[in-house]
Design a protein around this motif. Structure first.
Motif, mmCIF file in Angstrom:
data_model
loop_
_atom_site.group_PDB
_atom_site.id
_atom_site.type_symbol
_atom_site.label_atom_id
_atom_site.label_comp_id
_atom_site.label_asym_id
_atom_site.label_seq_id
_atom_site.Cartn_x
_atom_site.Cartn_y
_atom_site.Cartn_z
ATOM 1 N N ASP A 83 0.499 64.744 79.946
ATOM 2 C CA ASP A 83 0.936 65.132 81.288
ATOM 3 C C ASP A 83 2.299 65.812 81.179
ATOM 4 O OD1 ASP A 83 1.541 65.463 83.943
ATOM 5 O OD2 ASP A 83 0.984 63.430 84.520
ATOM 6 N N GLN A 86 4.619 65.972 84.375
ATOM 7 C CA GLN A 86 5.301 64.721 84.695
ATOM 8 C C GLN A 86 6.448 64.460 83.725
ATOM 9 O OE1 GLN A 86 4.755 62.538 87.421
ATOM 10 N NE2 GLN A 86 6.755 61.905 86.676
ATOM 11 N N ASP A 90 10.311 64.102 84.625
ATOM 12 C CA ASP A 90 11.038 62.890 84.228
ATOM 13 C C ASP A 90 12.296 63.242 83.446
ATOM 14 O OD1 ASP A 90 9.112 61.304 85.413
ATOM 15 O OD2 ASP A 90 8.176 60.694 83.519
#
Length: 131
Positions: A83, A86, A90
């Protein structure tokens, strides 16, 4: 015959800061930490506790004093993520220095820097193994 990569040696200027970066910002786990009491300290980290390959954080100055001719440069590492969007979000939220998220002929990728300005890359790679 070599069957897999076991450990990657990463020589850093500050092991405590490197440990903090890799665990708190990059999400790695400390697998082991050893200190022989004579200046030789190493910290083993991995993306998961049971990962086949781990990174060993060594003190660059200590290793240089033991092996002056050794190449202590940062290896060029490519990590995989299922991912990427993501992970990119992050890292940005954790104030990790990241490059642009780009699409190359072999897939989407971005680079990031640790606190010592060593750059690494992450490529999107979906897990194709069945459980």
């Amino acid at each position: 015959m070599i069957q897999r990569i076991g450990q990657i040696m990463l020589y850093v200027n500050n092991q405590d800061e490197a440990r903090q970066f890799w665990t708190e910002q990059a999400g790695f786990h400390v697998v082991a930490e050893e200190d022989n009491g004579e200046g030789m300290r190493w910290i083993e980290i991995a993306p998961a506790p049971n990962a086949e390959t781990s990174i060993i954080l060594h003190d660059k100055a200590f290793v240089a004093s033991m092996s002056p001719d050794m190449n202590l440069g940062t290896p060029s590492l490519m990590f995989f993520s299922e991912d990427l969007d993501q992970l990119y979000a992050d890292f940005k939220a954790k104030q990790v220095t990241v490059g642009d998220l780009v699409t190359l002929p072999f897939g989407r990728v971005f680079n990031f820097a640790d606190r010592e300005d060593n750059y690494f890359a992450v490529m999107e790679k979906k897990n194709t193994t069945s459980s």
